[in-house]
Design an enzyme around this catalytic site. Structure first.
Site, PDB file in Angstrom:
ATOM      1  N   SER A 264       0.841  -1.194   0.000  1.00  0.00           N
ATOM      2  CA  SER A 264       0.000   0.000   0.000  1.00  0.00           C
ATOM      3  C   SER A 264       0.876   1.243   0.000  1.00  0.00           C
ATOM      4  CB  SER A 264      -0.900   0.020   1.237  1.00  0.00           C
ATOM      5  OG  SER A 264      -0.148   0.326   2.405  1.00  0.00           O
ATOM      6  N   ASP A 265       0.396   2.304  -0.635  1.00  0.00           N
ATOM      7  CA  ASP A 265       1.005   3.600  -0.377  1.00  0.00           C
ATOM      8  C   ASP A 265       0.757   3.911   1.095  1.00  0.00           C
ATOM      9  OD1 ASP A 265       2.246   6.029  -0.644  1.00  0.00           O
ATOM     10  OD2 ASP A 265       1.024   6.708  -2.324  1.00  0.00           O
ATOM     11  N   PHE A 266       1.506   4.834   1.649  1.00  0.00           N
ATOM     12  CA  PHE A 266       1.433   5.080   3.090  1.00  0.00           C
ATOM     13  C   PHE A 266       0.032   5.556   3.494  1.00  0.00           C
ATOM     14  CE2 PHE A 266       5.507   3.830   3.081  1.00  0.00           C
ATOM     15  CZ  PHE A 266       6.362   4.287   4.064  1.00  0.00           C
TER      16      PHE A 266
END
Length: 714
Positions: A264-266
């Site tokens: 996931s992106d942050f």
């Protein structure tokens, strides 16, 4: 413990076999601990909503850099997986603070090089430094497209064109992974704007998604064998990208054969069972959703299966074993700053685009002027212009300022000219003094630009802080002044008719001062090409007065919907389809010498749908200076709704004065880039239409004087 007891530590076994053995030996608690990062949870949503400036975004980024890792499981010899951001150098890595690294030119600049070899060198520097600093993962390259020039993250992405983005991204990824560092393609997918990026949904037709926005990701997967993909923040057709099984499973894995893992992106993970089941494998940077309580609860209510958990771990561990990341001590070394800086300087000098050069105003004669004054606002004349703001920001090992760089280069060229700078305040309150200095100097170099930031799109394509007025008044005072732009995306230039010479240098990073001076004084001949179209007026953009295209409209769902209603007409395809003349077209770039293309030929005029086509041309340097030209091949596709041209091949040629070279560019219908193909809704796959294709050959999207018709048969 022996490898009999820990078979996953047996290096003779295949990476996936080792990963499966490791997961089989793990307890449920150990498995859950490996599903997520270990940064202290921060309310990123609230924080980014309040961001209004580049400085504020950098302060936010500093707060989230402390721990970018997945914790070790020492009893199983699972190392702490250290993650660093990219893609414009080694950004915020694991550590407090993040380790300094070489600040490279930004990605849009790299694309302007139109040179895959440069991209490989760029990736090599990033991979080498990541490995030296003990990092296992580099979050890059980014291959989203420049759908609009105001997107805050254009500096991290390559181009408006999917083929150019894919070619360059593949080479960067290979360069990174050559050092046993996992490269991570991002942000999958249609993360082409920052506005409301945590909430917005993108509505895009399937053929547009496939032919434009997915294509560079497909090239990363198939041509670079990239080990990881980062899923985006936004929704796609109403479903978050991290929960979108169609994207993460059906396309990425089943169709493309991706064998790596999805991170996931942050803070883009929004669920437990839904995300893991869709195909997301690692939550970063913390355990907001993939923690013991939520995972165990999902397992107990059967919304999540343990086999799905195992699948996620096997995918990531397979890549870690592939790159030999187990069984090594953390022993960070020291980067050779001087050597890598020299490479950055050489790469950077090949990326600048000479946009305009009336009456051969450039290069400047180092012996002609007794005084040179550099004028501009602080970000462009006081310091090296070091990339955009946000999480990809590099803490540079060193920088060369514009003043120091110009003094160094002039000294090396034997000039005794004095160099000074005048800094203009952002509110232009001292512009009168700068104008007076411009009148008195023998040579004036105006430096202006834009430093964009993650988390915020622009509201206009004009230069910020009223720099247009500053440039115009300085040009009135010193008509022979040259303009150097240090941009992160194409900008409007209402002053262009007054400027005799304009050099787009981009945000160059550490070697800014040297690179710009090398180019201005002819030590290096500019050879970059425009990677994203420069428009003449804001009204010419695809988003002007079209809120549904940007920034999106709430259609009753409670979040903005961004509609890609322009279809395939994006970038130069938009301008050509609409009959709009751009200021500087895609592929444009001048030189201090001149080139001639002739003897252009196409290998066949009638061909089968699977037969490669060879396009050849002779390039001659007809001037008196060594330089480089880029031969560009475009294709007109005989299918309804297709724009006039698409880039399908290019080759950069370096030539001494008077020299010629025969260039051959192969168009392979079966290549991942699919030069001849369109998306077929009925079949649900790419197909090559039967009919007459037009092959265009030239040196920009608008300058393609050589054409040939090729008939493709079934």
């Amino acid at each position: 413990m022996s490898t009999d007891q820990k078979p996953w530590m047996d290096g003779s076994k295949a990476p996936r076999e080792r990963a499966e053995a490791l997961v089989e030996a793990m307890s449920l608690e150990q498995k859950i601990a490996q599903l997520h990062g270990n940064m202290e949870t921060i309310d990123i949503y609230a924080m980014t909503n309040d961001v209004s400036s580049n400085d504020e975004m950098e302060q936010l980024a500093a707060q989230i850099q402390i721990k970018r890792h997945v914790a070790a499981t020492e009893e199983l010899d699972i190392p702490r997986m250290r993650v660093t951001n990219g893609p414009v150098g080694v950004g915020m890595g694991d550590g407090t603070p993040s380790p300094p690294a070489t600040a490279l030119p930004m990605t849009i600049g790299l694309a302007a090089g139109f040179d895959p070899e440069l991209a490989r060198e760029y990736g090599d520097i990033i991979g080498s430094e990541s490995a030296t600093l003990g990092q296992h993962v580099l979050e890059g390259p980014g291959v989203c497209l420049h759908r609009t020039p105001i997107s805050g993250r254009n500096f991290e992405y390559f181009s408006e064109d999917p083929y150019l983005s894919g070619v360059m991204g593949v080479e960067v990824a290979k360069g990174i992974q050559d050092h046993d560092v996992i490269a991570m393609g991002k942000h999958y997918v249609v993360n082409d704007q920052e506005v409301e990026r945590f909430r917005a949904s993108v509505e895009v037709d399937e053929h547009v998604l496939r032919e434009l926005y997915l294509l560079p990701f497909e090239m990363l997967v198939k041509d670079a064998r990239i080990a990881a993909i980062m899923s985006a923040y936004n929704r796609v057709r109403g479903t978050y990208a991290t929960e979108n099984r169609y994207l993460l499973h059906d396309i990425l894995r089943r169709e493309w054969g991706f064998e790596g893992y999805v991170q996931s992106d942050f803070w883009s993970c929004r669920s437990t069972a839904a995300s893991l089941s869709a195909g997301m494998d690692l939550e970063m940077p913390d355990a907001k959703f993939l923690n013991e309580d939520t995972v165990k609860a999902a397992l107990n209510d059967t919304s999540l299966e343990i086999e799905t958990v195992d699948r996620a771990l096997v995918r990531r561990f397979t890549q870690m074993f592939r790159f030999d990341q187990f069984g090594k001590d953390y022993d960070p070394g020291e980067i050779d700053a001087a050597a890598h800086g020299a490479v950055s300087r050489r790469i950077g000098s090949q990326l600048a685009v000479l946009l305009k050069n009336d009456d051969d105003r450039l290069p400047l004669d180092p012996q002609a002027a007794r005084s040179v004054v550099i004028i501009g606002q602080p970000d462009y004349v006081d310091v090296a212009c070091n990339g955009g703001g946000g999480s990809s920001k590099v803490d540079p090992l060193y920088t060369v300022t514009p003043l120091d760089g110009m003094q160094d280069v002039l000294r090396d060229l034997g000039s005794d000219a004095s160099v000074s700078k005048v800094t203009v305040s952002r509110d232009l309150s001292d512009l009168d003094q700068a104008v007076a200095a411009a009148r008195d100097a023998d040579q004036v170099v105006i430096m202006a630009g834009m430093v964009a930031t993650e988390g915020a799109d622009g509201t206009t394509s004009h230069l910020g802080d009223d720099q247009d007025r500053m440039i115009e008044e300085l040009l009135d005072a010193a008509p022979s002044a040259v303009v150097v732009l240090k941009d992160s995306t194409p900008v409007l230039m209402p002053w262009i008719d007054k400027a005799s010479a304009v050099l787009e240098a981009w945000n160059q990073g550490a070697e800014d001062g040297h690179v710009v001076a090398d180019l201005l004084f002819g030590r290096v001949n500019p050879s970059g090409k425009v990677p994203t179209t420069y428009m003449r007026r804001e009204q010419d953009s695809l988003y002007h007065d079209r809120a549904e295209r940007h920034p999106g409209v709430d259609e009753g769902d409670g979040y903005p919907t961004i509609r890609y209603s322009e279809g395939l007409e994006m970038g130069y395809r938009w301008f050509q389809s609409q009959g709009i003349r751009p200021l500087f077209p895609f592929g444009h770039g001048l030189s201090y010498t001149s080139f001639e293309l002739d003897d252009v030929a196409v290998s066949e005029t009638v061909t089968g749908a699977t037969h490669p086509l060879m396009v050849s041309a002779t390039v001659t340097n007809t001037g008196e200076t060594a330089g480089a030209e880029v031969v560009q091949v475009y294709l007109g596709v005989p299918s309804a709704g297709q724009p006039p041209k698409r880039l399908v091949g290019f080759r950069k040629v370096h030539l001494e004065p008077g020299a010629s070279q025969r260039v051959e560019i192969v168009l392979n219908p079966e290549a991942t880039a699919k030069p001849f193909s369109v998306w077929d809704y009925e079949l649900g796959e790419f197909t090559i239409p039967v009919g007459d294709f037009t092959v265009y050959v030239g040196t920009s999207s608008e300058d393609t004087p050589f054409t040939e018709t090729v008939t493709v048969l079934e």
